[in-house]
Scaffold this active site. Structure first.
Site, PDB file in Angstrom:
ATOM      1  N   HIS A  72      63.993  23.849  56.444  1.00  0.00           N
ATOM      2  CA  HIS A  72      63.091  24.069  57.582  1.00  0.00           C
ATOM      3  C   HIS A  72      62.499  22.794  58.175  1.00  0.00           C
ATOM      4  O   HIS A  72      61.875  22.858  59.232  1.00  0.00           O
ATOM      5  CB  HIS A  72      61.926  24.969  57.160  1.00  0.00           C
ATOM      6  CG  HIS A  72      62.336  26.388  56.902  1.00  0.00           C
ATOM      7  ND1 HIS A  72      62.684  27.253  57.915  1.00  0.00           N
ATOM      8  CD2 HIS A  72      62.441  27.106  55.752  1.00  0.00           C
ATOM      9  CE1 HIS A  72      62.978  28.445  57.387  1.00  0.00           C
ATOM     10  NE2 HIS A  72      62.851  28.377  56.082  1.00  0.00           N
ATOM     11  N   CYS A 170      35.027  53.512  59.732  1.00  0.00           N
ATOM     12  CA  CYS A 170      34.221  52.321  59.451  1.00  0.00           C
ATOM     13  C   CYS A 170      34.496  51.228  60.482  1.00  0.00           C
ATOM     14  O   CYS A 170      33.576  50.699  61.085  1.00  0.00           O
ATOM     15  CB  CYS A 170      34.485  51.806  58.041  1.00  0.00           C
ATOM     16  SG  CYS A 170      33.702  52.846  56.783  1.00  0.00           S
ATOM     17  N   CYS A 212      39.690  48.450  50.095  1.00  0.00           N
ATOM     18  CA  CYS A 212      39.232  49.502  51.020  1.00  0.00           C
ATOM     19  C   CYS A 212      39.759  50.873  50.583  1.00  0.00           C
ATOM     20  O   CYS A 212      39.038  51.864  50.677  1.00  0.00           O
ATOM     21  CB  CYS A 212      39.627  49.176  52.461  1.00  0.00           C
ATOM     22  SG  CYS A 212      38.544  47.913  53.205  1.00  0.00           S
TER      23      CYS A 212
HETATM   24  C1  HEC Z   1      33.687  53.153  54.010  1.00  0.00           C
HETATM   25  C2  HEC Z   1      33.986  52.194  55.045  1.00  0.00           C
HETATM   26  C3  HEC Z   1      35.388  51.578  55.056  1.00  0.00           C
HETATM   27  C4  HEC Z   1      36.588  52.217  55.198  1.00  0.00           C
HETATM   28  C5  HEC Z   1      36.851  53.699  55.359  1.00  0.00           C
HETATM   29  C6  HEC Z   1      37.586  51.177  55.224  1.00  0.00           C
HETATM   30  N1  HEC Z   1      37.006  49.947  55.078  1.00  0.00           N
HETATM   31 FE1  HEC Z   1      37.900  48.171  55.351  1.00  0.00          FE
HETATM   32  N2  HEC Z   1      36.181  47.220  54.895  1.00  0.00           N
HETATM   33  C7  HEC Z   1      34.973  47.833  54.673  1.00  0.00           C
HETATM   34  C8  HEC Z   1      33.968  46.830  54.375  1.00  0.00           C
HETATM   35  C9  HEC Z   1      32.500  47.084  54.084  1.00  0.00           C
HETATM   36  C10 HEC Z   1      34.630  45.587  54.418  1.00  0.00           C
HETATM   37  C11 HEC Z   1      34.031  44.203  54.179  1.00  0.00           C
HETATM   38  C12 HEC Z   1      33.349  43.743  55.441  1.00  0.00           C
HETATM   39  C13 HEC Z   1      34.319  43.537  56.572  1.00  0.00           C
HETATM   40  O1  HEC Z   1      34.951  42.482  56.634  1.00  0.00           O
HETATM   41  O2  HEC Z   1      34.510  44.468  57.387  1.00  0.00           O
HETATM   42  C14 HEC Z   1      36.007  45.868  54.780  1.00  0.00           C
HETATM   43  C15 HEC Z   1      36.961  44.894  54.986  1.00  0.00           C
HETATM   44  C16 HEC Z   1      38.202  45.132  55.541  1.00  0.00           C
HETATM   45  C17 HEC Z   1      39.127  44.120  55.975  1.00  0.00           C
HETATM   46  C18 HEC Z   1      38.910  42.613  55.877  1.00  0.00           C
HETATM   47  C19 HEC Z   1      38.317  42.045  57.141  1.00  0.00           C
HETATM   48  C20 HEC Z   1      38.015  40.575  56.987  1.00  0.00           C
HETATM   49  O3  HEC Z   1      38.085  39.860  57.998  1.00  0.00           O
HETATM   50  O4  HEC Z   1      37.757  40.109  55.875  1.00  0.00           O
HETATM   51  C21 HEC Z   1      40.227  44.757  56.459  1.00  0.00           C
HETATM   52  C22 HEC Z   1      41.464  44.096  57.021  1.00  0.00           C
HETATM   53  C23 HEC Z   1      39.991  46.161  56.318  1.00  0.00           C
HETATM   54  N3  HEC Z   1      38.755  46.360  55.764  1.00  0.00           N
HETATM   55  C24 HEC Z   1      40.885  47.142  56.683  1.00  0.00           C
HETATM   56  C25 HEC Z   1      40.706  48.499  56.383  1.00  0.00           C
HETATM   57  C26 HEC Z   1      41.731  49.482  56.570  1.00  0.00           C
HETATM   58  C27 HEC Z   1      43.095  49.205  57.147  1.00  0.00           C
HETATM   59  C28 HEC Z   1      41.212  50.679  56.173  1.00  0.00           C
HETATM   60  C29 HEC Z   1      41.892  52.029  56.081  1.00  0.00           C
HETATM   61  C30 HEC Z   1      42.994  52.083  55.121  1.00  0.00           C
HETATM   62  C31 HEC Z   1      39.844  50.423  55.761  1.00  0.00           C
HETATM   63  N4  HEC Z   1      39.589  49.082  55.867  1.00  0.00           N
HETATM   64  C32 HEC Z   1      38.939  51.384  55.365  1.00  0.00           C
HETATM   65  C33 HEC Z   1      34.706  49.177  54.759  1.00  0.00           C
HETATM   66  C34 HEC Z   1      35.659  50.156  54.958  1.00  0.00           C
HETATM   67  C1  HEC Z   2      68.908  27.578  52.499  1.00  0.00           C
HETATM   68  C2  HEC Z   2      67.990  27.430  53.598  1.00  0.00           C
HETATM   69  C3  HEC Z   2      66.571  27.978  53.433  1.00  0.00           C
HETATM   70  C4  HEC Z   2      65.686  27.696  52.428  1.00  0.00           C
HETATM   71  C5  HEC Z   2      65.876  26.871  51.193  1.00  0.00           C
HETATM   72  C6  HEC Z   2      64.472  28.374  52.806  1.00  0.00           C
HETATM   73  N1  HEC Z   2      64.623  29.036  53.964  1.00  0.00           N
HETATM   74 FE1  HEC Z   2      63.185  30.038  55.002  1.00  0.00          FE
HETATM   75  N2  HEC Z   2      64.557  30.636  56.371  1.00  0.00           N
HETATM   76  C7  HEC Z   2      65.878  30.260  56.385  1.00  0.00           C
HETATM   77  C8  HEC Z   2      66.544  30.946  57.483  1.00  0.00           C
HETATM   78  C9  HEC Z   2      68.014  30.817  57.838  1.00  0.00           C
HETATM   79  C10 HEC Z   2      65.563  31.715  58.132  1.00  0.00           C
HETATM   80  C11 HEC Z   2      65.742  32.639  59.333  1.00  0.00           C
HETATM   81  C12 HEC Z   2      66.250  33.968  58.849  1.00  0.00           C
HETATM   82  C13 HEC Z   2      66.303  35.014  59.909  1.00  0.00           C
HETATM   83  O1  HEC Z   2      65.862  34.793  61.026  1.00  0.00           O
HETATM   84  O2  HEC Z   2      66.777  36.111  59.574  1.00  0.00           O
HETATM   85  C14 HEC Z   2      64.326  31.493  57.414  1.00  0.00           C
HETATM   86  C15 HEC Z   2      63.118  32.041  57.778  1.00  0.00           C
HETATM   87  C16 HEC Z   2      61.892  31.690  57.207  1.00  0.00           C
HETATM   88  C17 HEC Z   2      60.600  32.077  57.713  1.00  0.00           C
HETATM   89  C18 HEC Z   2      60.356  32.892  58.988  1.00  0.00           C
HETATM   90  C19 HEC Z   2      60.461  31.977  60.171  1.00  0.00           C
HETATM   91  C20 HEC Z   2      60.306  32.669  61.497  1.00  0.00           C
HETATM   92  O3  HEC Z   2      60.265  31.946  62.501  1.00  0.00           O
HETATM   93  O4  HEC Z   2      60.251  33.906  61.564  1.00  0.00           O
HETATM   94  C21 HEC Z   2      59.659  31.562  56.878  1.00  0.00           C
HETATM   95  C22 HEC Z   2      58.153  31.691  56.995  1.00  0.00           C
HETATM   96  C23 HEC Z   2      60.370  30.870  55.832  1.00  0.00           C
HETATM   97  N3  HEC Z   2      61.701  30.948  56.067  1.00  0.00           N
HETATM   98  C24 HEC Z   2      59.769  30.234  54.762  1.00  0.00           C
HETATM   99  C25 HEC Z   2      60.463  29.625  53.741  1.00  0.00           C
HETATM  100  C26 HEC Z   2      59.833  29.092  52.545  1.00  0.00           C
HETATM  101  C27 HEC Z   2      58.349  29.117  52.247  1.00  0.00           C
HETATM  102  C28 HEC Z   2      60.835  28.565  51.781  1.00  0.00           C
HETATM  103  C29 HEC Z   2      60.709  27.928  50.411  1.00  0.00           C
HETATM  104  C30 HEC Z   2      60.084  28.772  49.390  1.00  0.00           C
HETATM  105  C31 HEC Z   2      62.073  28.765  52.504  1.00  0.00           C
HETATM  106  N4  HEC Z   2      61.815  29.397  53.676  1.00  0.00           N
HETATM  107  C32 HEC Z   2      63.315  28.338  52.054  1.00  0.00           C
HETATM  108  C33 HEC Z   2      66.490  29.377  55.534  1.00  0.00           C
HETATM  109  C34 HEC Z   2      65.898  28.841  54.402  1.00  0.00           C
END
Ligand code: HEC
Ligand code: HEC
Length: 251
Positions: A72, A170, A212
């Site tokens: 890369h 939420c 969550c």
């Molecule tokens: C009862 C309330 C509640 C429900 C339901 C809930 N969450 Fe949360 N979630 C929280 C609280 C509280 C936090 C921590 C504060 C924040 O970042 O919003 C949190 C944090 C998060 C964060 C991190 C945001 C950040 O920037 O750190 C994500 C992403 C998230 N929730 C997604 C979801 C998703 C997707 C669902 C449903 C599957 C869900 N939550 C359901 C209360 C809830």
């Molecule tokens: C042998 C070559 C090779 C090695 C080693 C390799 N990659 Fe990749 N990587 C690729 C190719 C080729 C693609 C694009 C595949 C596709 O588009 O389907 C890719 C795609 C990706 C992408 C997504 C890029 C995009 O623009 O969507 C990420 C992130 C990534 N590689 C991370 C890594 C990381 C982290 C490592 C080491 C742990 C790694 N690669 C090792 C060949 C490699």
């Protein structure tokens, strides 16, 4: 402080007005201290993972196997990539940044997967996501992505768990209110992986989603589960245009 009993949970009204329908950048709801920490690489503990990820980027898994860099180029070339994930790969699979990296690890480096939530995968994810910091979320939502966005939306809107709450009850209806010491945000993933003080470590978005799920007493899905990746895509679709904040800092 005025207390409201909504959803059977005690939610305290806060100074931040809830604006129905508006998806807010998480940084806008952080305390001033946390926001300052998030903006200061010299004090942000997440930079330990960023530094580790940059080192891993250059390292060959073992001799004869290519490093990430050897295919890369320098990691700065990953600018904008995290803002486009989750995305549909050429074989039709929906990949988030973590599972995309794992695929390169196993298929392109032919090395054993790092494992979701491993230090190595968190580090590489943080180092790559940093290259999109400040750029607007720009996930594809049409074409092959459309059915996955729809699956994520359904998950988001479905009431779950013993508390029988949907995400939006939420994260749409109670944004800005306090719940158990947290200010409820719009629930987008733009700050992940994030260093959470309560975890005392960096964690992925799926770790937060599992928290969550547990919070509403629903089943916690495994890391990397399709339903969480589709949900992650839907959250990113809601966050389109907001800046990537990762690595974030959270309480
Ligand atoms: C009862 C309330 C509640 C429900 C339901 C809930 N969450 Fe949360 N979630 C929280 C609280 C509280 C936090 C921590 C504060 C924040 O970042 O919003 C949190 C944090 C998060 C964060 C991190 C945001 C950040 O920037 O750190 C994500 C992403 C998230 N929730 C997604 C979801 C998703 C997707 C669902 C449903 C599957 C869900 N939550 C359901 C209360 C809830
Ligand atoms: C042998 C070559 C090779 C090695 C080693 C390799 N990659 Fe990749 N990587 C690729 C190719 C080729 C693609 C694009 C595949 C596709 O588009 O389907 C890719 C795609 C990706 C992408 C997504 C890029 C995009 O623009 O969507 C990420 C992130 C990534 N590689 C991370 C890594 C990381 C982290 C490592 C080491 C742990 C790694 N690669 C090792 C060949 C490699």
């Amino acid at each position: 402080m005025r207390r409201l009993v909504v959803l059977g949970l005690a939610l305290a009204a806060s100074a931040i007005p809830a604006l129905a329908g508006e998806v807010r950048a998480p940084a806008s709801l952080l305390s001033p201290d946390l926001r300052a920490l998030q903006d200061d690489p010299s004090r942000h503990p997440g930079w330990l993972w960023v530094d580790g990820g940059e080192a891993l980027w250059r390292e060959a898994p073992r001799s004869g196997r290519p490093s990430c860099q050897s295919c890369h180029g320098p990691i700065d070339g990953m600018r904008g990539v995290a803002a486009r994930y989750p995305a549909v790969a050429s074989d039709g699979a929906l990949l988030n940044l973590e599972t995309r990296i794992e695929r390169c690890r196993t298929d392109n480096q032919q090395a054993p997967a790092f494992g979701y939530e491993s230090e190595a995968l968190l580090s590489l994810t943080a180092a790559i996501a940093l290259r999109s910091r400040g750029l607007p979320v720009a996930v594809e939502t049409d074409g092959a992505a459309a059915p996955h966005v729809e699956a994520g939306r359904r998950f988001y809107e479905t009431r779950q768990g013993q508390l029988n709450l949907s995400c939006g009850q939420c994260h749409d209806e109670n944004v800005g209110r306090r719940l158990r010491g947290d200010v409820i945000s719009s629930g987008v993933g733009t700050g992940y992986p994030a260093y959470r003080l309560e975890w005392n470590t960096l964690g992925s978005l799926h770790r937060r989603l599992r928290a969550c799920s547990l919070g509403v007493r629903a089943t916690q899905l495994p890391y990397g589960a399709y339903d969480y990746v589709a949900l992650e895509l839907y959250l990113a679709a809601r966050a389109r245009g907001l800046p990537v904040e990762s690595p974030g800092i959270r309480r």
